[in-house]
Every structure is written in C-alpha cells, then in structure tokens.
Scaffold this motif. Structure first.
Motif, PDB file in Angstrom:
ATOM      1  N   HIS A 164       8.336   6.344 -10.536  1.00 17.31           N
ATOM      2  CA  HIS A 164       8.867   4.981 -10.603  1.00 17.31           C
ATOM      3  C   HIS A 164       8.378   4.188  -9.388  1.00 17.31           C
ATOM      4  CE1 HIS A 164      11.903   1.772 -10.524  1.00 17.31           C
ATOM      5  NE2 HIS A 164      12.264   2.124 -11.746  1.00 17.31           N
ATOM      6  N   PRO A 165       8.150   2.877  -9.521  1.00 15.37           N
ATOM      7  CA  PRO A 165       7.704   2.074  -8.375  1.00 15.37           C
ATOM      8  C   PRO A 165       8.604   2.197  -7.145  1.00 15.37           C
ATOM      9  CG  PRO A 165       7.463   0.810 -10.383  1.00 15.37           C
ATOM     10  CD  PRO A 165       8.160   2.079 -10.771  1.00 15.37           C
ATOM     11  N   ILE A 166       9.899   2.392  -7.342  1.00 17.87           N
ATOM     12  CA  ILE A 166      10.796   2.537  -6.191  1.00 17.87           C
ATOM     13  C   ILE A 166      10.517   3.839  -5.453  1.00 17.87           C
ATOM     14  CG2 ILE A 166      13.215   2.982  -5.580  1.00 17.87           C
ATOM     15  CD1 ILE A 166      14.027   0.807  -7.549  1.00 17.87           C
ATOM     16  N   VAL A 167      10.252   4.908  -6.190  1.00 19.41           N
ATOM     17  CA  VAL A 167       9.911   6.188  -5.555  1.00 19.41           C
ATOM     18  C   VAL A 167       8.571   6.069  -4.838  1.00 19.41           C
ATOM     19  CG1 VAL A 167       9.434   8.625  -5.980  1.00 19.41           C
ATOM     20  CG2 VAL A 167      11.272   7.482  -7.244  1.00 19.41           C
ATOM     21  N   GLN A 168       7.614   5.396  -5.468  1.00 18.10           N
ATOM     22  CA  GLN A 168       6.332   5.170  -4.811  1.00 18.10           C
ATOM     23  C   GLN A 168       6.514   4.371  -3.515  1.00 18.10           C
ATOM     24  OE1 GLN A 168       3.125   3.660  -7.312  1.00 18.10           O
ATOM     25  NE2 GLN A 168       4.157   4.439  -9.136  1.00 18.10           N
ATOM     26  N   ALA A 169       7.354   3.357  -3.560  1.00 13.98           N
ATOM     27  CA  ALA A 169       7.562   2.503  -2.389  1.00 13.98           C
ATOM     28  C   ALA A 169       8.175   3.288  -1.242  1.00 13.98           C
ATOM     29  CB  ALA A 169       8.435   1.319  -2.764  1.00 13.98           C
ATOM     30  N   LEU A 170       9.135   4.168  -1.552  1.00 15.46           N
ATOM     31  CA  LEU A 170       9.715   5.008  -0.499  1.00 15.46           C
ATOM     32  C   LEU A 170       8.632   5.893   0.112  1.00 15.46           C
ATOM     33  CD1 LEU A 170      12.282   6.073   0.991  1.00 15.46           C
ATOM     34  CD2 LEU A 170      12.316   7.891  -0.739  1.00 15.46           C
ATOM     35  N   ALA A 171       7.786   6.474  -0.738  1.00 14.18           N
ATOM     36  CA  ALA A 171       6.720   7.344  -0.238  1.00 14.18           C
ATOM     37  C   ALA A 171       5.763   6.575   0.674  1.00 14.18           C
ATOM     38  CB  ALA A 171       5.966   7.967  -1.406  1.00 14.18           C
ATOM     39  N   ARG A 172       5.394   5.363   0.269  1.00 12.42           N
ATOM     40  CA  ARG A 172       4.500   4.554   1.106  1.00 12.42           C
ATOM     41  C   ARG A 172       5.165   4.205   2.437  1.00 12.42           C
ATOM     42  NH1 ARG A 172       3.487   1.830  -3.993  1.00 12.42           N
ATOM     43  NH2 ARG A 172       1.473   2.525  -4.826  1.00 12.42           N
ATOM     44  N   ALA A 173       6.449   3.887   2.390  1.00 16.34           N
ATOM     45  CA  ALA A 173       7.166   3.569   3.628  1.00 16.34           C
ATOM     46  C   ALA A 173       7.221   4.782   4.544  1.00 16.34           C
ATOM     47  CB  ALA A 173       8.571   3.077   3.295  1.00 16.34           C
ATOM     48  N   ALA A 174       7.384   5.975   3.957  1.00 18.77           N
ATOM     49  CA  ALA A 174       7.417   7.201   4.758  1.00 18.77           C
ATOM     50  C   ALA A 174       6.068   7.459   5.418  1.00 18.77           C
ATOM     51  CB  ALA A 174       7.804   8.383   3.866  1.00 18.77           C
ATOM     52  N   VAL A 175       4.995   7.291   4.655  1.00 17.67           N
ATOM     53  CA  VAL A 175       3.647   7.502   5.199  1.00 17.67           C
ATOM     54  C   VAL A 175       3.371   6.513   6.325  1.00 17.67           C
ATOM     55  CG1 VAL A 175       1.186   7.317   4.649  1.00 17.67           C
ATOM     56  CG2 VAL A 175       2.725   8.553   3.106  1.00 17.67           C
ATOM     57  N   GLU A 176       3.781   5.266   6.158  1.00 21.22           N
ATOM     58  CA  GLU A 176       3.586   4.262   7.204  1.00 21.22           C
ATOM     59  C   GLU A 176       4.420   4.599   8.439  1.00 21.22           C
ATOM     60  OE1 GLU A 176       2.380   1.014   9.405  1.00 21.22           O
ATOM     61  OE2 GLU A 176       1.497   2.010   7.651  1.00 21.22           O
ATOM     62  N   HIS A 177       5.639   5.084   8.230  1.00 26.04           N
ATOM     63  CA  HIS A 177       6.491   5.474   9.361  1.00 26.04           C
ATOM     64  C   HIS A 177       5.844   6.622  10.135  1.00 26.04           C
ATOM     65  CE1 HIS A 177       9.977   7.319  11.426  1.00 26.04           C
ATOM     66  NE2 HIS A 177      10.511   6.113  11.389  1.00 26.04           N
ATOM     67  N   ALA A 178       5.288   7.598   9.412  1.00 29.29           N
ATOM     68  CA  ALA A 178       4.629   8.726  10.076  1.00 29.29           C
ATOM     69  C   ALA A 178       3.398   8.263  10.840  1.00 29.29           C
ATOM     70  CB  ALA A 178       4.249   9.775   9.028  1.00 29.29           C
ATOM     71  N   ARG A 179       2.637   7.352  10.246  1.00 31.38           N
ATOM     72  CA  ARG A 179       1.426   6.841  10.903  1.00 31.38           C
ATOM     73  C   ARG A 179       1.794   6.107  12.185  1.00 31.38           C
ATOM     74  NH1 ARG A 179      -1.265   2.593  12.051  1.00 31.38           N
ATOM     75  NH2 ARG A 179       0.372   1.261  11.220  1.00 31.38           N
ATOM     76  N   THR A 180       2.802   5.269  12.118  1.00 28.67           N
ATOM     77  CA  THR A 180       3.231   4.517  13.291  1.00 28.67           C
ATOM     78  C   THR A 180       3.731   5.455  14.385  1.00 28.67           C
ATOM     79  OG1 THR A 180       3.834   2.631  11.911  1.00 28.67           O
ATOM     80  CG2 THR A 180       4.811   2.727  14.100  1.00 28.67           C
ATOM     81  N   ALA A 181       4.490   6.486  13.979  1.00 33.65           N
ATOM     82  CA  ALA A 181       4.999   7.450  14.956  1.00 33.65           C
ATOM     83  C   ALA A 181       3.868   8.192  15.644  1.00 33.65           C
ATOM     84  CB  ALA A 181       5.946   8.440  14.269  1.00 33.65           C
ATOM     85  N   ALA A 182       2.822   8.544  14.870  1.00 32.13           N
ATOM     86  CA  ALA A 182       1.691   9.262  15.439  1.00 32.13           C
ATOM     87  C   ALA A 182       0.926   8.382  16.428  1.00 32.13           C
ATOM     88  CB  ALA A 182       0.766   9.738  14.325  1.00 32.13           C
ATOM     89  N   VAL A 183       0.752   7.111  16.086  1.00 30.07           N
ATOM     90  CA  VAL A 183       0.068   6.178  16.988  1.00 30.07           C
ATOM     91  C   VAL A 183       0.863   6.006  18.266  1.00 30.07           C
ATOM     92  CG1 VAL A 183      -0.615   3.765  17.292  1.00 30.07           C
ATOM     93  CG2 VAL A 183      -1.142   4.955  15.144  1.00 30.07           C
ATOM     94  N   THR A 184       2.176   5.874  18.130  1.00 27.79           N
ATOM     95  CA  THR A 184       3.026   5.685  19.300  1.00 27.79           C
ATOM     96  C   THR A 184       2.988   6.918  20.202  1.00 27.79           C
ATOM     97  OG1 THR A 184       4.526   4.240  18.051  1.00 27.79           O
ATOM     98  CG2 THR A 184       5.402   5.250  20.056  1.00 27.79           C
ATOM     99  N   ALA A 185       3.001   8.098  19.571  1.00 29.81           N
ATOM    100  CA  ALA A 185       2.999   9.338  20.342  1.00 29.81           C
ATOM    101  C   ALA A 185       1.682   9.542  21.107  1.00 29.81           C
ATOM    102  CB  ALA A 185       3.248  10.527  19.416  1.00 29.81           C
ATOM    103  N   SER A 186       0.589   9.033  20.553  1.00 31.12           N
ATOM    104  CA  SER A 186      -0.711   9.225  21.195  1.00 31.12           C
ATOM    105  C   SER A 186      -1.059   8.131  22.192  1.00 31.12           C
ATOM    106  CB  SER A 186      -1.808   9.311  20.124  1.00 31.12           C
ATOM    107  OG  SER A 186      -1.893   8.080  19.413  1.00 31.12           O
TER     108      SER A 186
END
Length: 267
Positions: free
Chosen positions: A244-266
C-alpha cells in the motif's frame, strides 16, 4: 525481540542489542505488537518486506518488539521507523504507549494501524493534552463512559471496506495521491470523545468515512517528519505483493532517516 529481513526468513534473536551500532546497515524498523499467526496483518509483514525490497528497492531490517519489551527504556529509540501494528488488546498498553511517545518525541518516522491508531490517540491525549483519565474501552471497560476516548463502534468494522475522504494538503493526501480512497478494516473500536481537545493541541484528523467519523490522524510536517495513524489497515491491501502507498511511504521515511543518521554520524 524477533528480527525479520526482506531477504531472509525471520529468526529469534534474543541476544540482539536495540542500540547496537549499525554503520552502512539497512533502515531498521521496529514492529511493535504481540506477534501472532492468528492476526492476518502480522502474517502479511514478511510479504510486505519482500515486496518493498524487490519492487521498490527499499530494504528494511525489521524487528518484532512485543508490547512488554516495548516497556524497556529506549526500546525503540535507535530505530529508523516505528510501526505499531494491529492485534489489540496488547499485553502491555504501557509498552505500546511508550513506543508511540518515543517515536513522536524523537522525530522517528511512525505509523500506527488499527489498534496502533487507537493507541496513538490515547498517547497524545494523555501525554500532550493532559487527559490522564481517558481510557480505551477494550482495555478498561469499567472506566466511566465519558472517559472512553476509544469506544465500541456503533457498527463493527470487522471485515468492512469503505471510502475515506482525505483533507487537502495533508500528509495522507500526499502519500495516497488522491482525495479519497477505499480501505479495509478489522476493528470494533474507534475514537469517541475529546477530539476537539486533541485538535487544539496539534493533532490533525485528515481522513473521515462517509459518516464523517475520523479514520486518519497525523502530525504536521513542522512538528514531525512522518507521523501517521489509520484506523484502517493498509497492510491488508491486495495480496501483499504490492505494498500500500502508506506502507511504501513509511519505508521511504525510514530509509531517509537512516541516511540522515549515517551522514550525521560521519560528520
């Protein structure tokens, strides 16, 4: 805690560390609820994870966290998304509310569906609005009727499908790409009181059924990057092969959160 991935069967992982370092790891998602083979939504999760990986190229590292384990301090704090799934009454109302509060206060992408929607309203009412007395009739049937924020629905929605109209400019409308949608339910309880107080404190109700009853709640973007709750169950959409688009949207938000966290950590 039980780990699930989009590329391998789930396996028990009782030694896993909620806060373990995860350089270059996939987005980690906490699936909060008391996992059961008798809850259809729960059996859909492996299919959805696989479809997200193969169809959408969104690889998630998902962990089931029981409502009791969710009571532990910081149980979901280091995840990239939190999804409170159906299956109420949960063994620990307190654990579910704690997970929702952490996601809301820490800006962790969040989705609550069915029982997750109900408890999202309950957490907001108690923590943000100061309505410490409000209750969920399924969990506390002896509470005064006026205190039931979540009450039995006049007509059970178990097995029901219905149209939901979306608020223009809302997160829900943006995710679904339409001003209305037809969705599936499996619940007997819904919001019944104090909704004006929740609105006054910032919670937005952005989806309603044909009778005007609230079916979607969210926080605005200026307060949270992705915070959405639905009384309907997007995990029951289709056969699970097309999330469902809502499940996809949560997944995209999670991937973006992980990417941002990795950038911040480095940095």
């Amino acid at each position: 805690m039980v780990r699930m991935t989009s590329s391998a069967p789930s396996s028990a992982d009782s030694s896993a560390d909620f806060s373990a370092p995860r350089p270059h790891a996939p987005a980690r998602v906490a699936l909060v609820g008391d996992r059961s083979p008798n809850v259809v939504a729960h059996t859909r999760v492996p299919l959805l994870l696989e479809a997200l990986a193969t169809r959408e190229h969104l690889v998630l590292d998902a962990y089931w966290i029981s409502s009791e384990d969710a009571e532990l301090p910081d149980a979901v704090r280091d995840f990239d998304a939190v999804w409170v799934l159906p299956g109420s009454p949960y063994r620990s109302e307190a654990g579910v509310l704690a997970a929702i509060r952490t996601a809301r206060e820490q800006g962790i992408p969040f989705l609550g569906t069915c029982g997750g929607f109900q408890h999202t309203l309950l957490e907001f009412a108690r923590t943000v609005c100061g309505l410490a007395h409000v209750a969920h009739a399924e969990n506390d049937p002896e509470a005064a009727a006026d205190d039931h924020l979540i009450a039995p629905l006049a007509c059970s929605l178990v097995g029901h499908e219905g149209t939901v109209t979306l608020t223009a400019g809302s997160l829900a409308e943006s995710v679904l790409g339409a001003d209305r949608t037809v969705e599936r339910y499996h619940c007997q309880y819904g919001p019944a009181a104090h909704l004006d107080t929740l609105r006054a404190h910032g919670l937005r109700f952005t989806g309603a059924d044909e009778e005007g009853q609230v079916r979607i709640a969210e926080l605005p973007a200026e307060q949270h990057p992705f915070f959405l709750a639905t009384l309907f169950q997007p995990e029951l959409h289709g056969d699970g092969s097309r999330p469902h688009p809502i499940v996809q949207a949560l997944a995209r938000a999670a991937v973006e959160h992980a990417r941002t966290a990795a950038v911040t950590a480095s940095a």
